[in-house]
Write a protein that holds these residues in place. Structure first.
Motif, PDB file in Angstrom:
ATOM      1  N   THR A   1       0.844  -1.207   0.000  1.00  0.00           N
ATOM      2  CA  THR A   1       0.000   0.000   0.000  1.00  0.00           C
ATOM      3  C   THR A   1       0.870   1.244   0.000  1.00  0.00           C
ATOM      4  O   THR A   1       0.597   2.218  -0.697  1.00  0.00           O
ATOM      5  CB  THR A   1      -0.922   0.007   1.239  1.00  0.00           C
ATOM      6  OG1 THR A   1      -1.544  -1.264   1.341  1.00  0.00           O
ATOM      7  CG2 THR A   1      -1.971   1.083   1.168  1.00  0.00           C
ATOM      8  N   LEU A   2       1.923   1.191   0.792  1.00  0.00           N
ATOM      9  CA  LEU A   2       2.800   2.371   0.857  1.00  0.00           C
ATOM     10  C   LEU A   2       3.558   2.551  -0.451  1.00  0.00           C
ATOM     11  O   LEU A   2       3.815   3.663  -0.901  1.00  0.00           O
ATOM     12  CB  LEU A   2       3.809   2.216   2.022  1.00  0.00           C
ATOM     13  CG  LEU A   2       3.234   2.385   3.424  1.00  0.00           C
ATOM     14  CD1 LEU A   2       4.230   1.913   4.469  1.00  0.00           C
ATOM     15  CD2 LEU A   2       2.863   3.843   3.677  1.00  0.00           C
ATOM     16  N   GLY A   3       3.943   1.454  -1.017  1.00  0.00           N
ATOM     17  CA  GLY A   3       4.653   1.477  -2.298  1.00  0.00           C
ATOM     18  C   GLY A   3       6.131   1.733  -2.140  1.00  0.00           C
ATOM     19  O   GLY A   3       6.592   2.276  -1.122  1.00  0.00           O
ATOM     20  N   GLY A   4       6.919   1.291  -3.122  1.00  0.00           N
ATOM     21  CA  GLY A   4       8.358   1.580  -3.118  1.00  0.00           C
ATOM     22  C   GLY A   4       9.193   0.460  -2.552  1.00  0.00           C
ATOM     23  O   GLY A   4      10.430   0.546  -2.564  1.00  0.00           O
ATOM     24  N   TYR A   5       8.588  -0.567  -2.052  1.00  0.00           N
ATOM     25  CA  TYR A   5       9.355  -1.653  -1.460  1.00  0.00           C
ATOM     26  C   TYR A   5       9.299  -2.872  -2.380  1.00  0.00           C
ATOM     27  O   TYR A   5       8.241  -3.183  -2.942  1.00  0.00           O
ATOM     28  CB  TYR A   5       8.809  -2.014  -0.085  1.00  0.00           C
ATOM     29  CG  TYR A   5       8.985  -0.877   0.911  1.00  0.00           C
ATOM     30  CD1 TYR A   5      10.176  -0.744   1.622  1.00  0.00           C
ATOM     31  CD2 TYR A   5       7.988   0.073   1.080  1.00  0.00           C
ATOM     32  CE1 TYR A   5      10.346   0.309   2.506  1.00  0.00           C
ATOM     33  CE2 TYR A   5       8.161   1.125   1.943  1.00  0.00           C
ATOM     34  CZ  TYR A   5       9.348   1.241   2.661  1.00  0.00           C
ATOM     35  OH  TYR A   5       9.534   2.289   3.514  1.00  0.00           O
ATOM     36  N   VAL A   6      10.427  -3.482  -2.479  1.00  0.00           N
ATOM     37  CA  VAL A   6      10.476  -4.681  -3.316  1.00  0.00           C
ATOM     38  C   VAL A   6      10.365  -5.888  -2.400  1.00  0.00           C
ATOM     39  O   VAL A   6      11.214  -6.101  -1.536  1.00  0.00           O
ATOM     40  CB  VAL A   6      11.781  -4.743  -4.144  1.00  0.00           C
ATOM     41  CG1 VAL A   6      11.842  -6.004  -4.972  1.00  0.00           C
ATOM     42  CG2 VAL A   6      11.920  -3.513  -5.000  1.00  0.00           C
ATOM     43  N   LEU A   7       9.298  -6.620  -2.585  1.00  0.00           N
ATOM     44  CA  LEU A   7       9.033  -7.773  -1.734  1.00  0.00           C
ATOM     45  C   LEU A   7       8.919  -9.004  -2.632  1.00  0.00           C
ATOM     46  O   LEU A   7       8.335  -8.954  -3.715  1.00  0.00           O
ATOM     47  CB  LEU A   7       7.718  -7.596  -0.986  1.00  0.00           C
ATOM     48  CG  LEU A   7       7.723  -6.509   0.089  1.00  0.00           C
ATOM     49  CD1 LEU A   7       6.353  -5.882   0.210  1.00  0.00           C
ATOM     50  CD2 LEU A   7       8.172  -7.083   1.415  1.00  0.00           C
ATOM     51  N   VAL A   8       9.524 -10.035  -2.171  1.00  0.00           N
ATOM     52  CA  VAL A   8       9.468 -11.289  -2.931  1.00  0.00           C
ATOM     53  C   VAL A   8       8.782 -12.318  -2.050  1.00  0.00           C
ATOM     54  O   VAL A   8       9.185 -12.509  -0.893  1.00  0.00           O
ATOM     55  CB  VAL A   8      10.881 -11.757  -3.316  1.00  0.00           C
ATOM     56  CG1 VAL A   8      10.823 -13.084  -4.060  1.00  0.00           C
ATOM     57  CG2 VAL A   8      11.584 -10.707  -4.137  1.00  0.00           C
ATOM     58  N   CYS A   9       7.767 -12.898  -2.574  1.00  0.00           N
ATOM     59  CA  CYS A   9       7.024 -13.863  -1.769  1.00  0.00           C
ATOM     60  C   CYS A   9       7.882 -15.102  -1.542  1.00  0.00           C
ATOM     61  O   CYS A   9       8.457 -15.669  -2.468  1.00  0.00           O
ATOM     62  CB  CYS A   9       5.721 -14.243  -2.477  1.00  0.00           C
ATOM     63  SG  CYS A   9       4.711 -15.322  -1.466  1.00  0.00           S
ATOM     64  N   ARG A  10       7.994 -15.454  -0.312  1.00  0.00           N
ATOM     65  CA  ARG A  10       8.808 -16.617   0.019  1.00  0.00           C
ATOM     66  C   ARG A  10       7.978 -17.884  -0.140  1.00  0.00           C
ATOM     67  O   ARG A  10       8.507 -18.961  -0.385  1.00  0.00           O
ATOM     68  CB  ARG A  10       9.291 -16.508   1.471  1.00  0.00           C
ATOM     69  CG  ARG A  10      10.234 -17.596   1.872  1.00  0.00           C
ATOM     70  CD  ARG A  10      10.657 -17.481   3.318  1.00  0.00           C
ATOM     71  NE  ARG A  10      11.585 -18.530   3.667  1.00  0.00           N
ATOM     72  CZ  ARG A  10      12.038 -18.753   4.891  1.00  0.00           C
ATOM     73  NH1 ARG A  10      11.663 -17.963   5.877  1.00  0.00           N
ATOM     74  NH2 ARG A  10      12.878 -19.741   5.111  1.00  0.00           N
ATOM     75  N   GLY A  11       6.706 -17.778   0.047  1.00  0.00           N
ATOM     76  CA  GLY A  11       5.842 -18.940  -0.050  1.00  0.00           C
ATOM     77  C   GLY A  11       5.123 -19.166   1.264  1.00  0.00           C
ATOM     78  O   GLY A  11       4.962 -18.237   2.052  1.00  0.00           O
ATOM     79  N   THR A  12       4.734 -20.382   1.447  1.00  0.00           N
ATOM     80  CA  THR A  12       3.969 -20.696   2.651  1.00  0.00           C
ATOM     81  C   THR A  12       4.865 -21.434   3.633  1.00  0.00           C
ATOM     82  O   THR A  12       5.577 -22.360   3.275  1.00  0.00           O
ATOM     83  CB  THR A  12       2.756 -21.550   2.297  1.00  0.00           C
ATOM     84  OG1 THR A  12       2.080 -20.916   1.218  1.00  0.00           O
ATOM     85  CG2 THR A  12       1.798 -21.680   3.459  1.00  0.00           C
ATOM     86  N   LEU A  13       4.787 -20.984   4.835  1.00  0.00           N
ATOM     87  CA  LEU A  13       5.617 -21.571   5.882  1.00  0.00           C
ATOM     88  C   LEU A  13       4.715 -22.117   6.977  1.00  0.00           C
ATOM     89  O   LEU A  13       3.663 -21.552   7.256  1.00  0.00           O
ATOM     90  CB  LEU A  13       6.486 -20.499   6.541  1.00  0.00           C
ATOM     91  CG  LEU A  13       7.826 -20.143   5.949  1.00  0.00           C
ATOM     92  CD1 LEU A  13       8.499 -19.103   6.864  1.00  0.00           C
ATOM     93  CD2 LEU A  13       8.726 -21.370   5.864  1.00  0.00           C
ATOM     94  N   ASN A  14       5.150 -23.205   7.530  1.00  0.00           N
ATOM     95  CA  ASN A  14       4.404 -23.699   8.682  1.00  0.00           C
ATOM     96  C   ASN A  14       5.042 -23.096   9.940  1.00  0.00           C
ATOM     97  O   ASN A  14       6.110 -23.507  10.374  1.00  0.00           O
ATOM     98  CB  ASN A  14       4.455 -25.235   8.702  1.00  0.00           C
ATOM     99  CG  ASN A  14       3.437 -25.797   9.680  1.00  0.00           C
ATOM    100  OD1 ASN A  14       2.794 -25.049  10.410  1.00  0.00           O
ATOM    101  ND2 ASN A  14       3.293 -27.118   9.694  1.00  0.00           N
ATOM    102  N   VAL A  15       4.375 -22.143  10.441  1.00  0.00           N
ATOM    103  CA  VAL A  15       4.939 -21.428  11.590  1.00  0.00           C
ATOM    104  C   VAL A  15       4.368 -22.034  12.862  1.00  0.00           C
ATOM    105  O   VAL A  15       3.154 -22.222  12.980  1.00  0.00           O
ATOM    106  CB  VAL A  15       4.620 -19.924  11.513  1.00  0.00           C
ATOM    107  CG1 VAL A  15       5.160 -19.183  12.732  1.00  0.00           C
ATOM    108  CG2 VAL A  15       5.174 -19.341  10.237  1.00  0.00           C
ATOM    109  N   LYS A  16       5.297 -22.303  13.764  1.00  0.00           N
ATOM    110  CA  LYS A  16       4.918 -22.967  15.011  1.00  0.00           C
ATOM    111  C   LYS A  16       3.879 -22.126  15.775  1.00  0.00           C
ATOM    112  O   LYS A  16       4.069 -20.947  16.008  1.00  0.00           O
ATOM    113  CB  LYS A  16       6.182 -23.145  15.874  1.00  0.00           C
ATOM    114  CG  LYS A  16       5.949 -24.000  17.092  1.00  0.00           C
ATOM    115  CD  LYS A  16       7.267 -24.147  17.847  1.00  0.00           C
ATOM    116  CE  LYS A  16       7.031 -24.674  19.234  1.00  0.00           C
ATOM    117  NZ  LYS A  16       8.194 -24.496  20.058  1.00  0.00           N
TER     118      LYS A  16
END
Ligand SMILES: Nc1nc2c(ncn2[C@@H]2O[C@H](COP(=O)(O)OP(=O)(O)OP(=O)(O)O)[C@@H](O)[C@H]2O)c(=O)[nH]1
Ligand SMILES: [Mg+2]
Length: 777
Positions: free
Chosen positions: A728-743
């Motif tokens: 929403t803010l814009g300007g950031y490069v984000l790469v989806c890591r995928g799905t993680l099983n978080v404890k």
């Protein structure tokens, strides 16, 4: 027409005129009474007949006035305007002269004739003084009679009152109506003071009287050994505090002597006399009740070193006693036991004489009638030599003056002559006198304004020659001369208090300065401490004027203030950075292979670098625990959704700095830190009183921790919620890591935060990115 002539030669008397019912008129000059035809007497005409015709005639003769017969005057008897015609014959020539004249009635007061028109009011000289009217007689007589009657009645009334006062028994007090508190005695080493305990403990007297009274007597006997068999006990009677002086008598008869004594003292009213209130005549509770003076006796005040008594005060006391005594002597009452314990000081620092009069009433069984001072031998110092020798009656004006001289010495020296006399038997010698006080002379408050005159006064008062002793009226004058600019004791006290308060003000100012310095120190300490513990905005908040009243230095109050914050839930973004030595070796291993000093040195360097960086962002460092470094944005200052951007940018900066960071004791080892970011609600608050910290609570913290723990070295893992905000803010490069099983969380989609585009990069982009940043898996 001229049948009536005017004849001259003899004037008629006023009686004749009256008798003849004539009217006297005068047309200037001497007058002649006119009578109708008194021919026989040689006087005739002119006259006016009753018909009103005005006719007159005279024969004039010329001549000098002194020759009597010159006149041609005509005397008319008709009032009003009339003609006077003078027929003058000179030789053959006749002439008639007419003159119009106004004839008026001529009343002459003082001619000894009371005319008709005259009366005693208009002419008392002729008619005599009027007899006094009854009303006037009444007007004068009545007030005179009233005044006389009033006078007589007043005399009678006064006599009646005197008699009534004599027989009046309204002064007799029911002992049960006096409420006594417990007596307390304060030892100062030299004197004893008695006063009240709290009024809550007040009990009606008789209920426990035998015990408490016995105790009281014991207490006072112990304190003032042999000095007085009686004692003064404060009590409450009729709503006011009174001094109750018990008299030890087995029998009491209200004799005429006692009635007379009581009447005498009841008639006295002077500001320097402790007022007689009443007395109980019920055996064994016989007592005299007088006005209670809370400051105690003059001896108590003088011997209390805590009371500053300047010479103004001393002379005021001396004058008060002289005034009271002069009044007593004026009423033919001689004290006989004047000493510093029989002068009491009221709450306005006015000295009053107590225990005056009532000689028969106060005489105790143990006393011999002739003895004066209750205190026996020890009080001999107050007794005049002639009294000790038995030469005179015990109660004389001169004997009181002698006693007064000893009081003057006590006032000057503030010493206890009675106690001293116990060790100096010489005082039993009737020739003994205390040494004259050696006084400081000067202008200071503590100095006697006129030492010579003061000592002179003492010497005169204790003179062996009774006739040379001054009267109290003279003493008053001498004291007035000594202390011309006298100030009232209350004013003196006020001055003293003013000085004291000024002194206090100076002390307070000094202490305030110390306090301020301490506060500054505390503030400095607080600032430095709180910079570590709290975000600077808290400190600002606490120190803001709004927070006035909250002592900055009280941490507990901080906690109260900050706890309020905990009532709100904030949307924040959290970053957790975790240091790992390398992929295999974590911080635990790193610290295991380093000395503690090296570890501290390393962490200090790293966190200082981090701290410098985070200053550039709207973030708040929550804590560093070992190798964990937690930073939040969105608390305490809310910043919309910017918290995600602030944390993301900061995390990128921190990671980039880690690339170049050299571990001091392992320069070749690449520092690898993991970072995890998550956005969500937290509750912020300060917990605990020992080392209080601003902490964040909530699942967001756990999630951020999971993001960090599942992150990789030198990478920043973001949760989906953070990624959304960054998109929403814009300007950031984000790469989806995928799905993680978080404890504890289950499946979570996470993102790597790669970089942030610079504003120029963003401008050069042909098409602005819509929706989420393109993601590469
Ligand atoms: N506070 C206060 N104390 C008083 C008052 N009157 C007397 N006293 C104290 O009570 C003590 C005992 O008083 P008294 O029983 O009259 O004995 P005294 O005055 O020493 O001796 P005599 O009166 O001569 O018998 C005095 O020394 C004072 O200290 C008073 O009105 N107020
Ligand atoms: Mg007394």
């Amino acid at each position: 027409m001229l049948e009536h002539g005017v004849c001259y030669g003899q004037a008629v008397t006023s009686t004749e005129v009256q008798q003849q019912d004539t009217t006297r008129v005068q047309i200037g000059g001497p007058f002649l009474p006119i009578t109708p035809l008194q021919r026989g007497r040689g006087i005739c005409g002119p006259w006016i007949p009753d018909d009103g015709e005005i006719v007159t005639h005279t024969v004039s003769k010329a001549g000098k006035m002194s020759q009597f017969l010159w006149t041609s005057k005509v005397v008319l008897v008709h009032l009003g305007v009339t003609s006077v015609i003078a027929h003058i014959k000179v030789g053959q020539m006749h002439a008639a002269l007419e003159s119009k004249v106004l004839v008026v009635s001529a009343q002459v007061c003082g001619d000894d004739i009371c005319e008709l028109e005259e009366n005693c009011l208009t002419c008392p000289a002729d008619c005599g003084v009027c007899p006094m009217a009854t009303s006037i007689k009444l007007a004068i007589g009545l007030p005179v009679a009233l005044i006389c009657t009033g006078f007589v009645l007043t005399v009678v009334w006064l006599q009646y009152q005197k008699q009534k006062m004599f027989w009046d028994e309204s002064w007799i007090i029911n002992y049960n109506n006096i409420i006594f508190g417990k007596i307390f005695v304060v030892f100062t080493g030299k004197a004893c003071y008695m006063g009240f305990c709290s009024t809550t403990s007040l009990q009606p007297a008789k209920s426990n009287s035998s015990i408490s009274r016995a105790t009281d007597v014991t207490v006072c006997t112990v304190v003032n050994t042999n000095f007085k068999p009686g004692f003064i006990q404060p009590g409450i009677y009729d709503g006011r505090t009174v001094a109750v002086k018990h008299i030890q008598k087995k029998h009491f008869t209200l004799s005429k002597t006692i009635r007379k004594e009581v009447k005498e003292v009841r008639e006295l009213d002077h500001p320097n006399l402790a007022k007689f209130i009443g007395g109980s005549i019920e055996v064994p509770y016989i007592c005299i009740i007088t006005e209670y003076c809370p400051k105690g006796s003059l001896a108590d005040v003088l011997l209390n070193e805590d009371i500053p008594i300047n010479w103004g005060f001393r002379l005021s006391f001396a004058t008060d006693i002289a005034r009271g005594m002069a009044y007593l002597h004026q009423h033919k009452i001689f004290h006989g036991r004047l000493h510093s314990r029989n002068c009491v000081v009221d709450d306005r620092w006015v000295c009053k004489i107590s225990d005056y009069g009532l000689m028969a009433y106060r005489k105790e069984d143990s006393e011999v009638l002739s003895s004066t001072f209750h205190c026996g031998d020890l009080c001999r110092i107050y007794s005049a030599p002639e009294v000790l020798l038995g030469n005179t009656n015990t109660n004389t004006a001169a004997a009181d003056v002698y006693s007064y001289s000893i009081v003057l010495v006590e006032i000057a020296t503030r010493s206890d002559l009675i106690s001293q006399s116990q060790t100096e038997p010489v005082k039993l010698d009737i020739m003994w006198r205390p040494p004259l006080p050696e006084l400081n002379v000067g202008k200071a408050d503590s100095d006697c304004p006129n030492q010579v005159e003061y000592c002179e006064l003492i010497k005169k008062c204790w003179s062996h020659n009774v006739t040379t002793r001054p009267t109290f009226e003279q003493v008053k004058k001498m004291l007035d001369k000594m202390n011309p600019h006298k100030v009232s004791p209350v004013d003196m006290m006020m001055n003293l208090m003013e000085k004291y308060s000024k002194h206090l003000e100076a002390i307070v100012a000094e202490r305030t300065q110390d306090l301020l310095q301490e506060k500054q120190k505390t503030d400095r300490l607080l600032y430095s401490t709180s910079r570590v513990l709290f975000h600077s905005s808290f400190i600002h908040q606490i120190k803001s004027p709004k927070m006035t009243g909250h002592a900055v230095c009280y941490l507990n109050q901080w906690l109260m203030i900050l706890d309020k914050d905990a009532q709100r839930r904030h949307k924040v973004t959290l970053v957790l950075l975790y240091i790992s030595g390398n992929d295999i070796v974590g911080f635990t291993q790193l610290s295991g292979s380093s000395t503690p000093h090296q570890v501290v040195d390393f962490l200090n360097k790293l966190y200082t670098t981090f701290d410098d960086i985070i200053d550039n962002y709207d973030v708040y460092k929550v804590e560093t625990i070992g190798d964990a470094y937690m930073v939040v944005s969105g608390v305490p200052n809310e910043n919309g959704i910017n918290h995600a951007g602030e944390i993301a940018s900061m995390a990128l900066d921190l990671i980039s700095v880690c690339h170049a960071f050299k571990i001091p004791h392992k320069p070749t080892t690449q520092l690898k830190i993991r970072a995890g970011i998550h956005s969500g609600p937290v509750v912020a608050g300060v917990v605990g009183t020992k080392m209080p910290r601003y902490c964040l609570f909530g699942d967001t913290v756990n999630t951020a921790s999971r993001m960090e723990s599942t992150s990789e070295a030198l990478k920043i893992q973001c949760s989906e919620s953070t990624a959304d905000l960054l998109h929403t803010l814009g300007g950031y490069v984000l790469v989806c890591r995928g799905t993680l099983n978080v404890k504890g969380k289950g499946e979570m989609t996470t993102w790597w935060l790669e970089t942030k585009r610079s504003p120029t990069e963003l401008l050069h982009e042909e098409e602005p990115q819509k929706g989420p940043v393109p993601v590469s898996n």
